[in-house]
Design an enzyme around this catalytic site. Sequence first.
Site, PDB file in Angstrom:
ATOM      1  N   ASP A 102      10.359 -14.830   4.655  1.00  0.00           N
ATOM      2  CA  ASP A 102       9.795 -14.534   5.963  1.00  0.00           C
ATOM      3  C   ASP A 102       8.700 -13.480   5.748  1.00  0.00           C
ATOM      4  OD1 ASP A 102       9.209 -14.344   8.658  1.00  0.00           O
ATOM      5  OD2 ASP A 102      11.303 -14.295   9.293  1.00  0.00           O
TER       6      ASP A 102
HETATM    7  C1  NOJ Z   1       8.381 -13.977  11.388  1.00  0.00           C
HETATM    8  C2  NOJ Z   1       9.402 -14.899  11.987  1.00  0.00           C
HETATM    9  O1  NOJ Z   1      10.693 -14.369  11.758  1.00  0.00           O
HETATM   10  C3  NOJ Z   1       9.345 -16.308  11.447  1.00  0.00           C
HETATM   11  O2  NOJ Z   1      10.219 -17.099  12.189  1.00  0.00           O
HETATM   12  C4  NOJ Z   1       7.943 -16.838  11.483  1.00  0.00           C
HETATM   13  O3  NOJ Z   1       7.912 -18.157  11.009  1.00  0.00           O
HETATM   14  C5  NOJ Z   1       7.053 -15.942  10.646  1.00  0.00           C
HETATM   15  N1  NOJ Z   1       7.096 -14.585  11.197  1.00  0.00           N
HETATM   16  C6  NOJ Z   1       5.620 -16.419  10.591  1.00  0.00           C
HETATM   17  O4  NOJ Z   1       4.997 -16.214  11.794  1.00  0.00           O
END
Ligand code: NOJ
Length: 740
Positions: free
Chosen positions: A276
């Site tokens: 993430d």
């Molecule tokens: C953080 C989020 O937790 C995740 O779900 C997302 O895909 C990413 N950022 C990218 O934006």
Amino acid sequence: MRKNVLAADLVACGTLAFPQSGPTVDQRVDDLLKQMTTEEKIGQLSQLFDFGDPKPIEAEVAKGHLGSLLFVTDPAVINRFQHMAVEQTRLHIPLIFGFDVIHGFRTIFPVPIAMAASWDPAGALKAQTIAAREARAVGIHWAFAPMLDIARDPRWGRMVEGAGEDPYLGAAMAAAQVRGFQGEAIGSPEHLLATMKHFAGYGAAEGGRDYDASYISEAQLRNVYLPPFEAAVKAGVGSVMSAYMDLNDVPATGNRWLMHDVLRDEWKFQGFVVSDANAVKSLVTHGFAKDERDATVRALNAGVDMEMAIGATAYSTNLAAALKAGDVTLKQIEDADRNILAMKFRMGLFEHPYVDEAAAAKTLATPEHRTAARVAAERSAVLLRNEGGLLPLKKGAYSKIAVVGPLADSQVDTLGSWAFQEDLTETVTVMAGLRTNAITEGRVTYAQGVQISRKFPSFFDEIFKLKQPAPWNSKHETDEFNKAASLARASDLTILVLGEAQNMSGEAASRDSLSLPGRQEELMKAVTALGKPVVLVLMNGRPLDLRFAADRVPAILEVWYPGTQGGTAVANLLSGEAVPGGKLPFTWPRSEGQIPINYSHNTTQAPEEQGKRYWAEESTPLYPFGFGLSYSKFSFSNLKVAGRIVTAQVENTGTVAADEVAQLYIHQKYGGASRPVRELKGFERVTHAPHERKTVGFEVKDDDLKYWSAAKKAWVLESSMFDVWVGADSTATLAGSFSN
Ligand code: NOJ
């Protein structure tokens, strides 16, 4: 000479984008790896956000030191970056472009919890097929969805992004979405690579506070939290996103047990793992890694192939030194490359790196996509109450209808969170939908009544600068409240559209309360006190404290955040052109004090007292898991159990064609562990003509009976008696049993 794209490779390739003859993907990856420098190998493992100044990113791309970009959505910009990657670098390796395609791209579908409430995996498959088509049309290759986190604490804002509390429903929605995004196989034209996220346990954040640590026993993980992920792997998901939080004190992004032992060894996952955003660097923040270099080493060891980050990745800064020092091996880096490059080959990016900029607008404007979004919104609505058959609204019965509430005419809120590429001008609010509906047109007048806002803004509000209206002063507030009350007084019927603004559920949108935000409850009470008919339309991503409404407001329709065509869908539902058939994908508590409350709790030593655990409030849910009414009526009868085949008759006893979701629950009566009082093990949404009777059938498979035994640390299938129920929700009474 571009060795990796030979003319011979560009042969007709059936429905897939990569060549079906010539060298295999593995051979091509090996061939490419032989030519790559260490810097190039490390470069493939980084993914950056395209925020702010593009110059530093361009420099990395031009050197061949970047594997992927995210948050680029303009086809011209995608092509510009891709031309640099393919034409200016030594080995011409294309970038893979990722984006949060969560519930649509230009056409916004209902939020994922709503799609789960449709109990219609085929509908979810279709929605993600359309989302993929639109995103692919602008040059995106990769969706960071589906989110498969089981959510059993509605204070957690991201409950809206998943399928709710149940592993079986979650697994069905997971597999459907993976197939929708990816098509028949990875590399299908007009499709995307899917990402199952967030691996794993994110939904169990303590206190429902986003990013907080999760503590989940292995039995709970295996029996409840992991099944949707395993189902996605079985459906062929191409990538995995590691979660942010500590899982039993080991951050998921540094958790080798999760990403190696379970994901690769047990489940045989073949794709690649992306972290993430900034989650590798966060290993230091967690107090797990000593410094960024240690974080790099431990994330790679744990199984993170690609690091997603804002600014420079820890991998790009530290891997070369870690390799030199012997903290990681070249083979580890190459293995991560292999996983990523294989996907780039399978997605056909070497053959088709660019997007047709001219064609994008047409695909995004496809009218059928909007129709599908409307149908999805109609199918996801859940009718929670309908005293006296107030709904559907009778033709000509009301000459003046008041439409009241902060969400009634807000386009942004109709879409929900994770909508960035929508066209707001075509987003239909509930008010706009009612204005053009045959039953209500010419009769509706609108008053906002109250304003709702967050006390602490979300970083999304800041990053994307969503238009936040100026806050009302107290005089304005009183005037608007009174205006709404007067409007309701002067009308024959009030449609209240209440709930949570879109930025109140989603990432960084946890709550300590399930109350209706702001003065909405007060407004609802004032309107209800008038003694005229009231319909409550709810927009939200989590259950709310509805105790007053459940008792006093005659009709309640849950529409979630219904998307681009939401208003048209809601108007169709209220007027009876569409009949609600959705069912709750979670147990609806009476208040936050009951959390956690799930239907599949264990049988206790005093099951008959289950509803009297608290001395001041019922401990039963307000609405059970799987619950939802219809404008028609259904009866279940004639349950038969033949071996492992369970059949029952479902009859539409009413006068309207409508859908019912037949649900199968089981309970293991004794064995090596106490098992949940009920577990969903089958469902089918069936359309019935008036008075039509249909037989539904389910086969209970070994996998449905197995559970992870904490004592044995293994899956077990025990000899026991099993209760079975078939019915319209998790309180179904039509029962049978079988032995195993
Ligand atoms: C953080 C989020 O937790 C995740 O779900 C997302 O895909 C990413 N950022 C990218 O934006």
